[in-house]
Design a protein around this motif. Structure first.
Motif, PDB file in Angstrom:
ATOM      1  N   ALA B  27       0.590  -1.403  -0.052  1.00 15.09           N
ATOM      2  CA  ALA B  27      -0.085  -0.048  -0.203  1.00 15.09           C
ATOM      3  C   ALA B  27       0.968   1.367  -0.007  1.00 15.09           C
ATOM      4  O   ALA B  27       0.486   2.183  -0.676  1.00 15.09           O
ATOM      5  CB  ALA B  27      -0.961  -0.089   1.108  1.00 15.09           C
ATOM      6  N   GLY B  31       0.824   3.925  -3.055  1.00 11.70           N
ATOM      7  CA  GLY B  31       0.800   5.357  -2.515  1.00 11.70           C
ATOM      8  C   GLY B  31       1.639   6.154  -3.060  1.00 11.70           C
ATOM      9  O   GLY B  31       1.456   7.243  -3.862  1.00 11.70           O
TER      10      GLY B  31
ATOM     11  N   ILE C  25      -1.708   1.731   6.660  1.00 10.22           N
ATOM     12  CA  ILE C  25      -0.886   2.347   5.534  1.00 10.22           C
ATOM     13  C   ILE C  25      -1.755   2.669   4.187  1.00 10.22           C
ATOM     14  O   ILE C  25      -1.611   3.329   3.646  1.00 10.22           O
ATOM     15  CB  ILE C  25       0.145   1.161   5.047  1.00 10.22           C
ATOM     16  N   PRO C  26      -2.964   1.737   3.759  1.00  9.94           N
ATOM     17  CA  PRO C  26      -3.699   2.225   2.690  1.00  9.94           C
ATOM     18  C   PRO C  26      -4.093   3.640   3.038  1.00  9.94           C
ATOM     19  O   PRO C  26      -4.243   4.584   2.119  1.00  9.94           O
ATOM     20  CB  PRO C  26      -4.799   1.232   2.602  1.00  9.94           C
ATOM     21  N   ALA C  27      -4.334   3.882   4.361  1.00 11.26           N
ATOM     22  CA  ALA C  27      -5.011   5.383   4.505  1.00 11.26           C
ATOM     23  C   ALA C  27      -3.614   6.268   4.320  1.00 11.26           C
ATOM     24  O   ALA C  27      -3.691   7.392   3.902  1.00 11.26           O
ATOM     25  CB  ALA C  27      -5.308   5.450   6.077  1.00 11.26           C
ATOM     26  N   LEU C  28      -2.498   5.844   4.694  1.00  8.72           N
ATOM     27  CA  LEU C  28      -1.253   6.770   4.574  1.00  8.72           C
ATOM     28  C   LEU C  28      -1.185   7.030   2.921  1.00  8.72           C
ATOM     29  O   LEU C  28      -0.858   8.125   2.406  1.00  8.72           O
ATOM     30  CB  LEU C  28       0.023   6.013   4.936  1.00  8.72           C
ATOM     31  N   GLY C  29      -1.294   5.749   2.212  1.00 13.18           N
ATOM     32  CA  GLY C  29      -1.158   5.930   0.787  1.00 13.18           C
ATOM     33  C   GLY C  29      -2.203   6.862   0.203  1.00 13.18           C
ATOM     34  O   GLY C  29      -1.905   7.687  -0.870  1.00 13.18           O
ATOM     35  N   GLN C  30      -3.457   6.901   0.739  1.00 10.90           N
ATOM     36  CA  GLN C  30      -4.537   7.708   0.100  1.00 10.90           C
ATOM     37  C   GLN C  30      -4.235   8.904   0.371  1.00 10.90           C
ATOM     38  O   GLN C  30      -4.461   9.949  -0.425  1.00 10.90           O
ATOM     39  CB  GLN C  30      -5.572   7.061   0.881  1.00 10.90           C
ATOM     40  N   GLY C  31      -3.879   9.405   1.946  1.00 10.85           N
ATOM     41  CA  GLY C  31      -3.345  10.685   2.122  1.00 10.85           C
ATOM     42  C   GLY C  31      -2.540  11.268   1.327  1.00 10.85           C
ATOM     43  O   GLY C  31      -2.458  12.376   0.891  1.00 10.85           O
ATOM     44  N   LYS C  32      -1.592  10.415   0.971  1.00 12.19           N
ATOM     45  CA  LYS C  32      -0.355  11.072   0.323  1.00 12.19           C
ATOM     46  C   LYS C  32      -0.877  11.350  -1.423  1.00 12.19           C
ATOM     47  O   LYS C  32      -0.603  12.318  -1.901  1.00 12.19           O
ATOM     48  CB  LYS C  32       0.826   9.845   0.141  1.00 12.19           C
ATOM     49  N   SER C  33      -1.770  10.388  -1.797  1.00 14.56           N
ATOM     50  CA  SER C  33      -2.204  10.478  -3.195  1.00 14.56           C
ATOM     51  C   SER C  33      -3.281  11.667  -3.232  1.00 14.56           C
ATOM     52  O   SER C  33      -3.105  12.532  -4.198  1.00 14.56           O
ATOM     53  CB  SER C  33      -2.944   9.114  -3.706  1.00 14.56           C
ATOM     54  N   LEU C  62      -5.851   1.184  -3.447  1.00 14.04           N
ATOM     55  CA  LEU C  62      -5.617   1.055  -1.985  1.00 14.04           C
ATOM     56  C   LEU C  62      -6.547   0.707  -1.162  1.00 14.04           C
ATOM     57  O   LEU C  62      -6.450  -0.063  -0.230  1.00 14.04           O
ATOM     58  CB  LEU C  62      -5.282   2.617  -1.783  1.00 14.04           C
TER      59      LEU C  62
ATOM     60  N   ILE D  25      -4.060   6.260  11.532  1.00 15.44           N
ATOM     61  CA  ILE D  25      -3.414   6.959  10.223  1.00 15.44           C
ATOM     62  C   ILE D  25      -4.549   7.723   9.247  1.00 15.44           C
ATOM     63  O   ILE D  25      -4.153   8.470   8.512  1.00 15.44           O
ATOM     64  CB  ILE D  25      -2.617   5.743   9.450  1.00 15.44           C
ATOM     65  N   GLY D  29      -3.651  10.824   7.310  1.00 10.92           N
ATOM     66  CA  GLY D  29      -4.010  11.283   6.034  1.00 10.92           C
ATOM     67  C   GLY D  29      -4.743  12.635   5.699  1.00 10.92           C
ATOM     68  O   GLY D  29      -4.463  13.280   4.839  1.00 10.92           O
ATOM     69  N   SER D  33      -3.847  15.840   3.811  1.00 11.93           N
ATOM     70  CA  SER D  33      -4.770  16.375   2.700  1.00 11.93           C
ATOM     71  C   SER D  33      -5.207  17.669   2.791  1.00 11.93           C
ATOM     72  O   SER D  33      -5.078  18.609   2.110  1.00 11.93           O
ATOM     73  CB  SER D  33      -5.864  15.299   2.465  1.00 11.93           C
ATOM     74  N   LEU D  62     -11.051   8.467   3.307  1.00 18.45           N
ATOM     75  CA  LEU D  62     -10.181   8.334   4.488  1.00 18.45           C
ATOM     76  C   LEU D  62     -11.026   7.946   5.626  1.00 18.45           C
ATOM     77  O   LEU D  62     -10.754   7.105   6.376  1.00 18.45           O
ATOM     78  CB  LEU D  62      -9.025   9.384   4.650  1.00 18.45           C
ATOM     79  N   LEU D  65     -12.061   4.408   5.958  1.00 16.24           N
ATOM     80  CA  LEU D  65     -11.264   3.411   6.519  1.00 16.24           C
ATOM     81  C   LEU D  65     -11.373   3.245   8.045  1.00 16.24           C
ATOM     82  O   LEU D  65     -11.200   2.461   8.525  1.00 16.24           O
ATOM     83  CB  LEU D  65      -9.815   3.907   6.317  1.00 16.24           C
TER      84      LEU D  65
END
Lengths: 89, 89, 89, 89, 89, 89, 89, 89, 89, 89, 89, 89, 89, 89
Positions: B27, B31, C25-33, C62, D25, D29, D33, D62, D65
Motif C-alpha cells: 500500500a 501510494g 498504510i492504505p490510509a497513508l497511501g491515500q492521504g499521500k495520493s 488502495l 493513520i 492522511g 490532505s 479516508l 477506512l
C-alpha cells in the motif's frame, strides 16, 4: 501438545510470518523504482523505452527476493521434511 | 487445549497477521507510485499515456505481492494441510 | 478455558487487529495520493480531469488492499470454518 | 475465569484497540490532505473550487477506512456472535 | 478475581488507552493543518476567508475521529453491555 | 489482592498513563502551530492580527483534545462507576 | 503484599512516569517555539515585540499541558482517594 | 519481600527513571534553542541582545520542566508520604 | 517435547526468519540502486550502457547477500547436521 | 533474597541506568550547539566572541541537566536513605 | 531437554540470526555506494573508470563484513567446539 | 542464588550497560562536531584556528559526559559499597 | 542444564550477536564514506588521489571497530576462560 | 545453577553486548567525519592538510570512546574481581 502438533504449529506461524515480512521491503523497493521511473519519464520522454526496459528487469529482481520467501513458505506448508518425518513415524 | 484447537488457533492468528502486515508496504508503494504519477502528469501532460500505462503495470506488480500474502491466509483458513491431518485423525 | 472459548477468543482478537493494522498504510497511501493530487491541480489546473481520473483509480486500488483485511476480519467473525467445526462438535 | 468472562474481556479490549489504532493513520492522511489543500488554495486561489471538491471526496474515503474499524468495534460490543453463543448457552 | 472484577478492570484500562491513543494523531493532523493555514495566510492574505472556512471543516473532521475514540471510552465506562450482563447476574 | 484493590490499582495506572500520553501530541501540535505563527508574523507583519486569531482558535481545539484525556483521568479518580460499585458492596 | 502496599506502589510508579512522560513533548514544543522565535527575531527585528508576546502566550499554553500531568502526580502522592480509602479502613 | 521493602524498591526505581527520562527532552529543546540562537546571532549581530534575553527566558522555562521531574524524584527519596506511613507503622 | 522435536522446531523457525529478514535490506538496496539508475539514465542518456553494466554488477552483489541467507535456510531445512545427529540416534 | 539485597540491587541498576540515559540527550544537545557554533563562526568570524560566550553558557546549562542525573546516581550509591534504614535495622 | 539438544538449539538459532542480521547493513551500504556510483557516472562520465575501481574496492570491503558474520554462522553449524565437546562426551 | 551473587551479577550487567549506552550519544555529538568543523574549515580556512580551539573545548565537554558513565562503571566494579557490605558480612 | 551447558549456550549466543550487531554500523559508516568518496571524485577528479588515500585510512579505522567485535566473538568461541575453567573442573 | 556459573554467564553476555553496542555510534561518528572530510577536500583541495590533521585527531577521540567499552569487556573476561572472588572461594 504432542510432537506433530508442535511441528505443525511452528510451520504455520513461520510460513505466514516469512511471507508477510519478506514481501515488505521488495514492495518498498518496487514502489521506489516505479516512482522514479514515472518521474524520469516525465522529465525525459525520449528515454522512455530504455527506462521501461531497465525498470522491468529491476522489478523482476526484486520480485525474485519476495519469491525466495514465498518458496520457503510453500516448502514449509506442502513439502516440510520435518513434518514428513513425524508423520511417517 | 487439545491438538486440533492449537492448530486452529495458530491458523487464525497467522492468517490475520499475514494479511494485515503483508498489505502494509505494498500500500505504501502504491501510494508513492500514484503520487509520483499524479505530479508527473501535472508536470508533463503530454507523457500522460505512457505514465498511466507504466503506473498500471507497477500497481499490478505491487498488488501481486499483497496477493501472495492473501493467498497464504486463504490456504491457512480453507485448505490447511495440517488442519486436515488432525481432523482426519 | 475449553476449546470453543479459545477459538472464539483468538478470532475476536485477530479480527480486530487485522482490520486495525490493515487500514493504516492504505490510509497513508491515500492521504499521500490525495495530497499530491491537490497540489498538482493547483499547479496545472488544465490537467485536472486526467489527475482526478487517475486519482480515483489509485484510491480504489488502495481501498482494495484495506478491503482484503476487512474481508479476513468478516470471515473470522461470521464464516469461521474452525469455529463452525468446534460448534458442530 | 469462566468462558463468557473471557469472551467479554477480549471483546472489550479488541473493540477499544481497533478503534484507537484504526483512527490514527486516517487522521494523519486527513491532516496531510487538508494541509496541502490549504497551501494549494493560497497558491492558486482560482482553483479553489476544484480543490475543495477533490478534498472532500478524499476526506470521505479516508473517513471510510476509519469507519471500517469503528464498525468492527461496534459489532464486537453490540452484535458479537461469539458472545451471543455463550450467553445463549 | 471474580468475573465482574475482570470486566471492570479491562473496561477501565481500555477506556483510558483508547482515548489516550486515539487523540494522538488527530492532534498531529490538526497541528499540521493549523500550521499550514497560518503560513498560507501570511503568504496570501486575500485568500484568508476561504482558508479559514476550509480549515474549520477540516478540524471538525479530524475532531470527529478523536470523538469516535472518546465515544468508545464513554460507552465502556457508562453503558457497557458486558458489565451490565455480569451486574444483572 | 481483593477486588477493590485491583480496581483501585488499574484506575490509578490508567489515570496517569492516559493524561501522560494524551498530552503528548497536542503539545507537539501546539508547538508546531506556535512556531509557524511566529515565523509567519516575522514574514508578514501586516497579517499579524488574523494570524493571532486563527492561532488561538487552533490552540483551543488542540487543548480540547488534551482535555478529553484529562477528563477521562478525572472520572477514573473521582467519579469511577466501577469503584463505586465495589465500594457500595 | 497487602492491599495498601499495592496502592502505594502503583501510586509511586504512576506519579513518576506521568510527570516524566508528560514533560517530554511540551518541552519539545517549547524548544521549537523558542527556536523559531529567535530566528524570526533575527530576520525581522521590527516585529520583535509582537513575536515575544505571542511566544510567551504559547509557552504558557504548553506549560499548562505539562502542569496537567504534574497535577495528576501531585494528586496521586498527596491527595489520593484510593489510598485514603484503604488507610481509613 | 515485606511491605516497606517494596515501597523502598519502587521509590528508588521511579526516582531514577523520572529524572533520567524527564531531563531528556528539555535538553533537546535547550540544545535546539541554543543552536538557533547562535546561528541567528551570526546572521544578525545587531539583534544579539534581544536574542540573548529571549534565549535565557526560554532556557529557564525548559529548565523548569526538568525541575518538575527532579522535584518528584526528590520527594520520592526524601519526603515520601507512603514510605513514612509504612515506617511509622 | 523430545529432543528431535525441539531441533525440528527451531530449524523451521530459524529457516523462515533468516530468509524473511535477510531479504529485506538487499531489496532496499536494489530498490535504491534501480531507482538511481533510472533517474541517471533520464539525465544522461548517453551514459546508459555504462550505467546498465554497473547496475547489473551491483544487483548481483546485493543478490549474493540475500542468497547467503537463503543458503543458511536451505542448509537448516535439507542438510541440518544437528537434525541428522538426532535422527541417526 | 532478603530485603537489603533487593534494595542494593535496585540501587545499583537505577544508578547505572539513570546516568546512562540522562547523559544521552544533553550530549546530543551539546553536539548540536557546538556544531552550530562552529559553522556560525566560519560564516561570521566577527561575531566569534559573542558566539563563544553564548555557547559556553548554553553548554553549562546542558551540563547541569546531565549533572542532575549524576547527582541522583551518587545519592543512590553513597547516601541512600532507604539503604541506611535497612542497614540500621 | 538434555545438554546436547540445548547446544544444538542455540547453535541453529544463532547461526540463522547472525547471518540474517549481519547481511542487513552491508547490503544497505552497498546499495548506497552503487547508487552514488551510478549518479556520479551520469554526472561525470569521464571519471567512470576511477569510480568503478573505487566502487569495487568498497563493495569488497563491505562484503567482507557480511562474510565475518557468515563465517561465524558456518563455524557454529559445521565446526562448533562446544557441540564437539558434548558429542565427544 | 545467595545475596552476594545477586549483587555481583547486577553490578556486572549495570557496569557494562552504563558504559555501552553512555558512550553512544557523546560519540554522535563528537562525530557531528568534527564533521561540522571540517566543513567549516574548508569553507573559511582563515578561521581555522578559532574553529580548532572551540572544537577541542567542545570535544572535551562531550568526553566528560561519557566519562561520568565510565566512572559509574568503574565504581560499580572496583569500589562498590554494596558489594563491600555483603563481602564484609 | 548443568553448568558447562549454560556457559556453552551463552557463549554461542553472545558470539553470534556481538558480531552480528557489531558489523552493522561500521558497514553503515563505510557505505557512507565510499558513497561520499565517489561523489567527490566525480566532482573534483583532480583530488582523486588524496581522496582515495584518506578513504582507505578511514575504511581501515572503521574495519578496526568491526574487528574488535569479531575478536570478542573468537575469544568466546575458541579461548573462553570461563569455559576452560568449567571444563578443567 | 551455582554461583560461579551465574557470574560467568553474565560476564560473557555483558562483555559481548558492551562491545557490540559500544562500537556502534563511534563507527557512525567516524563514518560521518570521514565522509565530510572527503567532501571538504574535494571542495577545497588547498585546505587538505589541515583537514587531514583535524580528522585524525577526531577519529582518535571517537576511537577512544569505543575503547572504553572494549576495556570494560576485557576486564570482565580476563580481570573480573567478582569472578576472582567466587573462584577463590
Amino acid at each position: 501438545m504432542d510432537n506433530s502438533t508442535i511441528i505443525a504449529m511452528v510451520s504455520i506461524i513461520t510460513a505466514g510470518v516469512t511471507t508477510g515480512i519478506g514481501c515488505m521491503i521488495p514492495a518498498l523497493g518496487q514502489g521506489k523504482s516505479i516512482s522514479t521511473a514515472l518521474s524520469s519519464m516525465a522529465q525525459q520522454p525520449d528515454a522512455g523505452q530504455t527506462i521501461t526496459r531497465t525498470l522491468f528487469v529491476g522489478l523482476a529482481m526484486l520480485e525474485s527476493l519476495a519469491i525466495y520467501c514465498f518458496v520457503i513458505s510453500m516448502i514449509l506448508i506442502f513439502a516440510n521434511p520435518f513434518w514428513n518425518h513425524f508423520i511417517a513415524k
